[in-house]
Structure formats: structure tokens, C-alpha cells
Scaffold this active site. Sequence first.
Site, PDB file in Angstrom:
ATOM      1  N   ILE A  55     -45.100 -54.154-106.547  1.00  0.00           N
ATOM      2  CA  ILE A  55     -44.186 -54.553-107.646  1.00  0.00           C
ATOM      3  C   ILE A  55     -44.657 -55.464-108.404  1.00  0.00           C
ATOM      4  O   ILE A  55     -44.986 -56.554-107.710  1.00  0.00           O
ATOM      5  CB  ILE A  55     -42.759 -54.778-107.158  1.00  0.00           C
ATOM      6  CG1 ILE A  55     -42.112 -53.575-106.219  1.00  0.00           C
ATOM      7  CG2 ILE A  55     -41.866 -55.031-108.177  1.00  0.00           C
ATOM      8  CD1 ILE A  55     -41.977 -52.164-107.009  1.00  0.00           C
ATOM      9  N   HIS A 136     -25.927 -59.738-105.245  1.00  0.00           N
ATOM     10  CA  HIS A 136     -24.760 -60.472-106.011  1.00  0.00           C
ATOM     11  C   HIS A 136     -25.508 -60.910-107.615  1.00  0.00           C
ATOM     12  O   HIS A 136     -26.567 -61.562-107.275  1.00  0.00           O
ATOM     13  CB  HIS A 136     -23.805 -61.485-105.417  1.00  0.00           C
ATOM     14  CG  HIS A 136     -24.527 -62.856-105.220  1.00  0.00           C
ATOM     15  ND1 HIS A 136     -24.451 -63.900-106.454  1.00  0.00           N
ATOM     16  CD2 HIS A 136     -25.192 -63.586-104.484  1.00  0.00           C
ATOM     17  CE1 HIS A 136     -25.071 -64.700-105.786  1.00  0.00           C
ATOM     18  NE2 HIS A 136     -25.276 -64.681-104.709  1.00  0.00           N
ATOM     19  N   ASP A 148     -30.399 -68.204-107.239  1.00  0.00           N
ATOM     20  CA  ASP A 148     -29.075 -67.596-106.571  1.00  0.00           C
ATOM     21  C   ASP A 148     -28.197 -67.135-107.641  1.00  0.00           C
ATOM     22  O   ASP A 148     -27.278 -67.778-108.077  1.00  0.00           O
ATOM     23  CB  ASP A 148     -28.478 -68.966-105.805  1.00  0.00           C
ATOM     24  CG  ASP A 148     -27.152 -68.421-105.119  1.00  0.00           C
ATOM     25  OD1 ASP A 148     -27.342 -67.314-105.003  1.00  0.00           O
ATOM     26  OD2 ASP A 148     -26.231 -69.451-104.764  1.00  0.00           O
ATOM     27  N   GLU A 182     -19.419 -62.983-105.764  1.00  0.00           N
ATOM     28  CA  GLU A 182     -19.699 -63.163-104.351  1.00  0.00           C
ATOM     29  C   GLU A 182     -19.729 -64.583-104.163  1.00  0.00           C
ATOM     30  O   GLU A 182     -18.955 -65.132-103.054  1.00  0.00           O
ATOM     31  CB  GLU A 182     -21.399 -63.069-104.332  1.00  0.00           C
ATOM     32  CG  GLU A 182     -22.077 -63.094-103.000  1.00  0.00           C
ATOM     33  CD  GLU A 182     -22.481 -64.452-102.874  1.00  0.00           C
ATOM     34  OE1 GLU A 182     -22.708 -64.842-101.355  1.00  0.00           O
ATOM     35  OE2 GLU A 182     -22.341 -65.307-103.522  1.00  0.00           O
ATOM     36  N   HIS A 298     -27.233 -74.111-106.388  1.00  0.00           N
ATOM     37  CA  HIS A 298     -25.707 -74.467-106.901  1.00  0.00           C
ATOM     38  C   HIS A 298     -25.553 -75.531-108.006  1.00  0.00           C
ATOM     39  O   HIS A 298     -24.740 -76.099-107.971  1.00  0.00           O
ATOM     40  CB  HIS A 298     -24.615 -74.470-105.815  1.00  0.00           C
ATOM     41  CG  HIS A 298     -24.003 -73.192-105.206  1.00  0.00           C
ATOM     42  ND1 HIS A 298     -23.280 -73.345-104.090  1.00  0.00           N
ATOM     43  CD2 HIS A 298     -24.725 -72.127-105.217  1.00  0.00           C
ATOM     44  CE1 HIS A 298     -23.133 -71.869-103.619  1.00  0.00           C
ATOM     45  NE2 HIS A 298     -23.945 -70.877-104.283  1.00  0.00           N
ATOM     46  N   ASP A 313     -42.721 -62.496-105.327  1.00  0.00           N
ATOM     47  CA  ASP A 313     -43.606 -61.453-105.200  1.00  0.00           C
ATOM     48  C   ASP A 313     -43.542 -60.547-103.734  1.00  0.00           C
ATOM     49  O   ASP A 313     -43.491 -59.461-103.869  1.00  0.00           O
ATOM     50  CB  ASP A 313     -45.238 -61.735-105.390  1.00  0.00           C
ATOM     51  CG  ASP A 313     -45.954 -60.608-105.760  1.00  0.00           C
ATOM     52  OD1 ASP A 313     -45.596 -59.423-105.843  1.00  0.00           O
ATOM     53  OD2 ASP A 313     -47.186 -60.723-105.730  1.00  0.00           O
TER      54      ASP A 313
END
Length: 328
Positions: A55, A136, A148, A182, A298, A313
Site C-alpha cells: 500500500i 473510529h 487518533d 468512539e 487527545h 506504512d
Amino acid sequence: MSSTGRSLIRRAATAATAAGALVAALATAAPAAPLPPAGPTPAPAAAAALAAPDIPVANVKAHLSQLQSIATANSGNRAHGRPGYKASLDYIKAKLDAAGFTTTVQQFTSGGATGYNLIADWPGGDTDNVVFAGSHLDSVTAGPGINDNGSGSAGVLETALAVSRAGLQPTKHLRFGWWGAEELGMVGSRYYVNSLSTANRAKIDSYLNFDMIGSPNPGYFVYDDDTRLESVFKDFFATKGVPTEIETEGDGRSDHAPFKNVGVPVGGLFSGADYTKTAAQAQKWGGTSGQAFDRCYHRSCDTSSNINDTALDRNTDAIAYAIWTLSS
């Protein structure tokens, strides 16, 4: 030319004539044996024909750039109930629709706001045996959430697009999901699982979860909830010479939990959040010991610069390997 040279030429000519006569005699006496027939050209191994693609990490990063732009245009986040979340979902849905997936948007309500899950089915395969990969899509309100969990969302998206590019015809049915809310307690994935009948839950062969796969000070953690699924990922990383550890930091804290709670086999990958990397981990993975795997976890600094390209990767290639392996 000298007379000595002419004499040498005459002797050489005489020798050549004699040699030619000898060759002719041998050819008449014993005809040369025919060469053995050439064997058939080896066919490519079936495993090679079904090998997962590499990918391109540039493609995954291009999706992250789009998610960053969406957050920037929408008060700096992509959180549940905020316009940045719906814009993120619309971006991914458009890519999947163009690639030939059948997409479904599922709505739910949490905290007085409408949330959305996106489900994408690849046509074909045994729908009684579903290989399901998900992540999520929402961020916290404090920042754009590019590691995240833009990282997992982009990795799953690019793997799905690779399925389309390859024209993959898997034996099992392939499904991909992007979950809302989530960060509020796996609300979207739990809503999806609860909406399934017992019979449809039983059709899910495996659910693979990818929540944070590009942490800037990365580790390589594999879920150990199911031995079969754990082995697929460990085998992939072994071929790359990358040691792994069992994932413990996110146990029960991400979207695999609702699936596991109803008996679906689950697996996944994780590159670390706010736990501290030890000296032993830094020795085998590189990076900085004594620092968190993701110091921007966060926080507002979880931007497109908060990504380790090598981890992104490797983990995205591992997603593709698992999809190709488990669905064949």
C-alpha cells in the site's frame, strides 16, 4: 609478408582441412543425441497470485491531509456532533462509492447529537462468512485527531481502495466500517453491533480494529484476543523483521470491544498512545525511551505532523495482508 609467415599459413590450412575431415567422419559415424524437450513454463504460484499489494504510504498520507483540512475548516476538530465529523464521513464515502463499494450510513444519537457510522461492502464473496475491518473516524473536541484516529481510518480506506484497484474476488465477503462517537465510549460500534440479529453476528468471521497506527514514537502492538488473527499479524511483521508485543494499553477501550462482547473473533494493531516507551522497547523499535508513544494523544497537536511514516506504512501493509489472507 615474409616467407616464414607464408609457410605457417600453409601448415595451418593443412591442419584445418584435416580437422574438418575428422569432424565430418564423427558426425557420420554417431549422430548427435537430440536435446531433451523443454519442460513446461512454471505457472505462478497461487499464493503469489493472491499476494497482498504494497500500500503506497503517500496515498494514506493524502487521506490524512484531507482530514486535517476538514478539521482546520471546522473549528479544529472532527468530533461527534460537529460538522468536521460529517465532512470526514462524506469524504470517505465519496471515495468508496467511486470505487464500486455499496455504502450505508447508519444514524444514531448520543449526547443529544446525531452520530453516523459508515459501512462499505465489497460485492461478492460468501456473505455467511464476513471479514470485517474497521476504525473510529471521530476525534476528540480538543484537536483534529490525525493519529487518533485519522491514521486507522486512512489505512482502512486505502486498503479498501486497493481491493477495488485489484478487482479482488475474495472467497469470503469483505466489509469495512468507520465508527462514530468512539471517543464517547464506543457508541457507534456498539450501536451497530446491537442492531445486528444473532444470525448476522454469527456471520462475521472476524473483526479487525485499527485505532492509532502512526504514532510518532511508535511501538508495534498486536491484539491477542484471538490466536488465529494474532498469528496473521505476527507472521506479517516477522517477514519484515519487526518484533511485536501484545497490545494491552487499549484493551476494551476501542471498537473491537462491542464485537468481542458478543462472541465475534477480534484482532487488530496499535502503535501506542500515552503509555511511556521503555528503554527495551526503544532498543528494538527505535524512537525515544522515557517518552509517550504519542505525546499529542487527545491534544490539539495531534495534527498531520504527528505521524511516523514508517509505522503508518508498515501497519497499513499489515492491514492489506490480513484482508487478503483472511478473505481467500
